[in-house]
Design an enzyme around this catalytic site. Structure first.
Site, short mmCIF file in Angstrom:
data_model
loop_
_atom_site.label_atom_id
_atom_site.label_comp_id
_atom_site.label_asym_id
_atom_site.label_seq_id
_atom_site.Cartn_x
_atom_site.Cartn_y
_atom_site.Cartn_z
N GLY A 177 35.17 50.95 36.15
CA GLY A 177 36.00 51.28 37.29
C GLY A 177 37.12 50.28 37.45
O GLY A 177 37.61 49.70 36.47
N ILE A 216 37.24 47.19 38.61
CA ILE A 216 36.97 45.85 38.09
C ILE A 216 36.67 45.90 36.60
O ILE A 216 37.12 45.05 35.83
CB ILE A 216 35.81 45.20 38.86
CG1 ILE A 216 36.19 45.03 40.34
CG2 ILE A 216 35.43 43.86 38.25
CD1 ILE A 216 35.05 44.53 41.21
N SER A 270 28.78 54.27 31.38
CA SER A 270 28.22 54.60 32.70
C SER A 270 27.83 56.07 32.61
O SER A 270 28.20 56.77 31.66
CB SER A 270 29.21 54.36 33.83
OG SER A 270 30.30 55.25 33.77
N THR A 300 27.77 40.46 38.41
CA THR A 300 28.53 40.10 39.62
C THR A 300 28.66 41.32 40.53
O THR A 300 29.49 41.31 41.44
CB THR A 300 29.94 39.59 39.24
OG1 THR A 300 30.60 40.57 38.42
CG2 THR A 300 29.85 38.27 38.49
N ARG A 338 25.71 44.00 41.97
CA ARG A 338 24.66 43.95 42.98
C ARG A 338 23.35 43.62 42.28
O ARG A 338 23.06 44.13 41.19
CB ARG A 338 24.53 45.29 43.72
CG ARG A 338 25.69 45.59 44.68
CD ARG A 338 25.72 44.61 45.84
NE ARG A 338 26.83 44.88 46.76
CZ ARG A 338 28.01 44.30 46.69
NH1 ARG A 338 28.27 43.44 45.72
NH2 ARG A 338 28.94 44.58 47.58
N GLU A 360 19.85 36.94 50.22
CA GLU A 360 20.88 35.91 50.29
C GLU A 360 20.92 35.31 51.69
O GLU A 360 20.91 36.07 52.67
CB GLU A 360 22.24 36.49 49.91
CG GLU A 360 22.29 37.00 48.47
CD GLU A 360 23.65 37.57 48.08
OE1 GLU A 360 24.56 37.58 48.94
OE2 GLU A 360 23.80 37.99 46.92
N HIS A 413 27.21 34.03 45.52
CA HIS A 413 27.99 35.22 45.93
C HIS A 413 29.43 34.85 46.28
O HIS A 413 29.89 35.02 47.41
CB HIS A 413 27.32 35.93 47.10
CG HIS A 413 27.66 37.39 47.16
ND1 HIS A 413 26.82 38.34 47.68
CD2 HIS A 413 28.78 38.08 46.76
CE1 HIS A 413 27.39 39.54 47.59
NE2 HIS A 413 28.57 39.39 47.04
#
Length: 302
Positions: A138, A140, A159, A219, A221, A250, A269
């Site tokens: 996508g 990124i 994907s 990076t 999820r 987190e 994060h």
């Protein structure tokens, strides 16, 4: 990061800078607020939280997509949800920081140099001529592909809905399957949205398919990679190493074994945490507040 004083005649502003461990603490901190500004998905807003904050009227999130907000519940409780712009370059840059850090053993070598340990004790992994496997192509993922090509890497992507045409447009060749990508890549980087289809996408079976010399970077999820399987992969040497910027809980608990996992380069994060992004987030949050108070909300989410 923003001109908060310009709205001081309209709203009373307070800043919460400490982590709140429980839902009760969060409610106690926010129950008197009509407007709340949150940072992406770090503070989930499920239906029961809206029910416990009856004064809330405006919720602002950084970015325009936040899976941790129950938009249906927000509407039912009369809460307007607005967002901000968000730049996708910072998380791609951070993913490369992890890839390069792992490939050239930056942290171990720096630690050794600072502590008087052995001089130049590792042999780095090459990027040029190696294969970068992208799970997700996508916004990124495409940036990752361009940078990989600049390093002289062969870029492969996969994907569930990716076609060969779209892969080519994004600067990658399409893997015939997720398994092919995992088995043939020297570096695997995850850039998928967490959903029912992607949760647990990389479990023990998938991690065992990777080369023992390969590196995994996540990076996106944490839920996309089975965390227990990742820990075993690192401890037992199924892969050469891993980097991550995201975790199921987190801040990561102090006793979490991932904190001491071997060959693991971990960050708290930081993907979107850059000055340009934060200036945009908070400047537009102020604009969202002004527009809402004026009766004309902008950048409404959902």
């Amino acid at each position: 990061m923003a001109d908060w004083p310009r709205i001081e005649s309209q709203v009373e502003t307070e800043f919460l800078t400490r982590h709140l461990d429980s839902r009760d603490e969060l409610v106690q901190a926010l129950e008197h607020c009509e407007i709340v500004v949150i940072m992406r998905e770090r503070t989930p807003f499920p239906a029961d939280l809206f029910a416990r904050l009856p004064r809330l009227r405006l919720l602002i999130t950084s970015g325009m997509r936040n899976a941790a907000i129950d938009l249906k519940a927000a509407a039912q409780h009369g809460v307007t949800v607005c967002g901000t712009a968000s730049n996708s370059e910072p998380p791609a840059e951070l993913a490369w920081a992890l890839i390069l850090g792992l490939a050239r053993q930056v942290v171990p070598e720096n630690n050794a140099l600072r502590s008087g340990g052995p001089w130049q004790h590792s042999v780095g992994a090459d990027l040029h001529g190696r294969r970068l496997g992208l799970l997700g192509l996508g916004k990124i993922g495409r940036k990752m592909a361009r940078i990989g090509a600049a390093f002289g890497m062969e870029v492969m992507a996969w994907s569930q809905n990716l076609t060969s045409e779209r892969a080519a447009e994004g600067g990658a060749i399409l893997a015939a399957s997720k398994e092919e990508l995992l088995e043939s890549s020297d570096f695997v980087s995850v850039h998928l949205v967490l959903s029912d289809r992607t949760r647990g996408l990389l479990g023990e079976a998938e991690l065992r398919r990777m080369r023992s010399s390969a590196y995994l970077v996540n990076t996106s999820r944490a839920g996309i990679v089975d965390q227990a399987a990742l820990l075993r992969a690192l401890e037992e040497g199924w892969i050469a190493g891993a980097g991550a910027d995201v975790f199921e809980t987190e801040p990561l608990p102090l006793d979490d074994p991932l904190r001491s996992a071997p060959r693991f380069l971990a960050l708290p994060h930081l993907g979107y945490v850059t000055r340009r992004n934060y200036e945009g987030y908070f400047t537009q949050a102020v604009e969202d507040i002004e527009a809402f108070v004026a009766g004309a909300p902008v950048r409404v989410v959902g």
